[in-house]
Scaffold this motif. Structure first.
Motif, PDB file in Angstrom:
ATOM      1  N   ILE A 170      36.899  -8.506  75.178  1.00  0.00           N
ATOM      2  CA  ILE A 170      37.490  -7.188  74.916  1.00  0.00           C
ATOM      3  C   ILE A 170      37.594  -6.925  73.421  1.00  0.00           C
ATOM      4  O   ILE A 170      37.347  -5.803  72.955  1.00  0.00           O
ATOM      5  CB  ILE A 170      38.871  -7.078  75.592  1.00  0.00           C
ATOM      6  CG1 ILE A 170      38.701  -6.895  77.100  1.00  0.00           C
ATOM      7  CG2 ILE A 170      39.668  -5.913  75.026  1.00  0.00           C
ATOM      8  CD1 ILE A 170      40.000  -6.806  77.862  1.00  0.00           C
ATOM      9  N   SER A 171      37.947  -7.932  72.651  1.00  0.00           N
ATOM     10  CA  SER A 171      38.109  -7.753  71.204  1.00  0.00           C
ATOM     11  C   SER A 171      36.796  -7.351  70.545  1.00  0.00           C
ATOM     12  O   SER A 171      36.763  -6.431  69.713  1.00  0.00           O
ATOM     13  CB  SER A 171      38.635  -9.044  70.572  1.00  0.00           C
ATOM     14  OG  SER A 171      39.911  -9.369  71.075  1.00  0.00           O
ATOM     15  N   PHE A 172      35.706  -8.008  70.900  1.00  0.00           N
ATOM     16  CA  PHE A 172      34.408  -7.698  70.310  1.00  0.00           C
ATOM     17  C   PHE A 172      33.947  -6.291  70.697  1.00  0.00           C
ATOM     18  O   PHE A 172      33.391  -5.565  69.863  1.00  0.00           O
ATOM     19  CB  PHE A 172      33.373  -8.736  70.739  1.00  0.00           C
ATOM     20  CG  PHE A 172      33.632 -10.114  70.207  1.00  0.00           C
ATOM     21  CD1 PHE A 172      33.197 -10.473  68.952  1.00  0.00           C
ATOM     22  CD2 PHE A 172      34.321 -11.051  70.960  1.00  0.00           C
ATOM     23  CE1 PHE A 172      33.425 -11.739  68.438  1.00  0.00           C
ATOM     24  CE2 PHE A 172      34.562 -12.321  70.469  1.00  0.00           C
ATOM     25  CZ  PHE A 172      34.118 -12.668  69.210  1.00  0.00           C
ATOM     26  N   VAL A 173      34.168  -5.912  71.946  1.00  0.00           N
ATOM     27  CA  VAL A 173      33.785  -4.576  72.389  1.00  0.00           C
ATOM     28  C   VAL A 173      34.611  -3.519  71.668  1.00  0.00           C
ATOM     29  O   VAL A 173      34.081  -2.503  71.186  1.00  0.00           O
ATOM     30  CB  VAL A 173      33.958  -4.449  73.916  1.00  0.00           C
ATOM     31  CG1 VAL A 173      33.709  -3.009  74.361  1.00  0.00           C
ATOM     32  CG2 VAL A 173      33.009  -5.395  74.642  1.00  0.00           C
ATOM     33  N   THR A 174      35.913  -3.739  71.582  1.00  0.00           N
ATOM     34  CA  THR A 174      36.798  -2.757  70.945  1.00  0.00           C
ATOM     35  C   THR A 174      36.436  -2.533  69.484  1.00  0.00           C
ATOM     36  O   THR A 174      36.356  -1.389  69.020  1.00  0.00           O
ATOM     37  CB  THR A 174      38.262  -3.219  71.049  1.00  0.00           C
ATOM     38  OG1 THR A 174      38.601  -3.421  72.421  1.00  0.00           O
ATOM     39  CG2 THR A 174      39.192  -2.182  70.444  1.00  0.00           C
ATOM     40  N   ILE A 175      36.208  -3.604  68.758  1.00  0.00           N
ATOM     41  CA  ILE A 175      35.882  -3.481  67.339  1.00  0.00           C
ATOM     42  C   ILE A 175      34.555  -2.757  67.142  1.00  0.00           C
ATOM     43  O   ILE A 175      34.415  -1.899  66.258  1.00  0.00           O
ATOM     44  CB  ILE A 175      35.853  -4.875  66.691  1.00  0.00           C
ATOM     45  CG1 ILE A 175      37.271  -5.452  66.632  1.00  0.00           C
ATOM     46  CG2 ILE A 175      35.257  -4.812  65.286  1.00  0.00           C
ATOM     47  CD1 ILE A 175      37.327  -6.869  66.138  1.00  0.00           C
ATOM     48  N   THR A 176      33.559  -3.069  67.973  1.00  0.00           N
ATOM     49  CA  THR A 176      32.247  -2.435  67.855  1.00  0.00           C
ATOM     50  C   THR A 176      32.316  -0.940  68.156  1.00  0.00           C
ATOM     51  O   THR A 176      31.774  -0.111  67.416  1.00  0.00           O
ATOM     52  CB  THR A 176      31.245  -3.111  68.800  1.00  0.00           C
ATOM     53  OG1 THR A 176      31.185  -4.512  68.511  1.00  0.00           O
ATOM     54  CG2 THR A 176      29.866  -2.506  68.634  1.00  0.00           C
ATOM     55  N   VAL A 177      32.982  -0.583  69.249  1.00  0.00           N
ATOM     56  CA  VAL A 177      33.076   0.830  69.627  1.00  0.00           C
ATOM     57  C   VAL A 177      33.969   1.598  68.656  1.00  0.00           C
ATOM     58  O   VAL A 177      33.681   2.752  68.304  1.00  0.00           O
ATOM     59  CB  VAL A 177      33.609   0.953  71.069  1.00  0.00           C
ATOM     60  CG1 VAL A 177      33.784   2.422  71.446  1.00  0.00           C
ATOM     61  CG2 VAL A 177      32.653   0.278  72.046  1.00  0.00           C
TER      62      VAL A 177
END
Length: 284
Positions: A170-177
């Motif tokens: 979730i952290s990687f997705v949130t930062i990217t988006v």
């Protein structure tokens, strides 16, 4: 020799030494990987001696035939299926929740926003072994409470592995988006509101098409991280939920054969393909 010539000589020597240091650093990092790939084509069952070129180790990965090779590669297909299943489900869930979280953090101000942002970076900066042990303790306590209240005994398995992968993806997705949302021109959404569109239609007609490359890029990154993960999977897995990285680790404990090199090579190229695709899509 004049001072100017001495300075030029020192600078030239320094540049050459930096190049040598860079070359040694890259050799230290990537030469073992190159050797691993080369020895995946070795005829010999032992990695220490090169006997000739063969593709038998790659053929054996998807077939249980062959008495000399099957013992080292039997069971790889179930492990691969588990890895793909876990990666697919965790990627979908992490992408949905991560995108929702990115929208909330970028578009709204609410109590505890700073705390959520701080917690968001913990799975990225924390060692994986810490995350794995924390999840194991959490599942153990949660299963014990459920058993005491309902009498139902729960065990570690594919669902716990999926939850663990979602937790750190979730952290990687949130930062990217969120990075894509920060670059988005807010006047485009405001223009949609002025033309009578509600929030839901504005999101699907304006916001989502503009951030969809970042969402897809984040999904590919999450899939790669989930497919390659070992530590978190090791602490959250149970009987019947063997994944490909765990399978490779189990093979290493018995014998290091070129079959392991072949599996590692395929995983390496699959990961590189996903990462490169993610980067290319993110730039669009």
């Amino acid at each position: 020799m004049t001072k100017t010539k001495l300075d030029l000589l020192v600078r030239a020597t320094g540049k050459k030494w930096l190049l040598v240091q860079a070359a040694l650093a890259f050799a230290f990092l990537y030469l073992p990987i190159l050797i691993l790939i080369i020895y995946s084509f070795n005829t010999s069952r032992f990695n220490a001696v090169w006997r000739g070129f063969t593709l038998d180790w790659y053929r054996s990965l998807f077939s249980n035939a062959g008495a000399t090779i099957a013992s080292s590669s039997s069971g790889i297909l179930p492990a691969l299926n588990n890895s793909l299943l876990i990666a697919a489900i965790s990627t979908v869930l992490a992408t949905i929740f991560g995108t929702m979280l990115a929208l909330a953090l970028e578009r709204f101000h609410f109590p505890g926003r700073k705390a959520v942002e701080a917690l968001l970076f913990l799975p990225i900066i924390m060692p994986e072994i810490t995350i794995g042990i924390s999840l194991l303790v959490f599942f153990t306590l949660a299963f014990r409470i459920v058993e005491n209240l309902t009498g139902i005994r729960l065990n570690l398995g594919l669902p716990t592995v999926i939850i663990g992968h979602v937790a750190f993806n979730i952290s990687f997705v949130t930062i990217t988006v969120r990075a894509r949302l920060a670059e988005l021109d807010p006047t485009l959404e405001q223009a949609a509101f002025d033309l009578g569109a509600n929030e839901w239609r504005t999101f699907w007609r304006i916001t989502f098409p503009l951030i969809s490359p970042a969402i897809f890029s984040a999904a590919l990154l999450a899939f790669t991280l989930s497919l390659d993960d070992f530590v978190v999977t090791f602490f959250t897995t149970g009987v019947g939920s063997m994944t490909l990285p765990l399978f490779v680790y189990g093979m290493i404990k018995f014998a290091v054969t070129p079959a392991i090199n072949a599996i590692s090579t395929l995983m390496l190229f699959a990961s590189l393909l996903l990462v490169v695709s993610s980067l290319k899509i993110k730039k669009t």
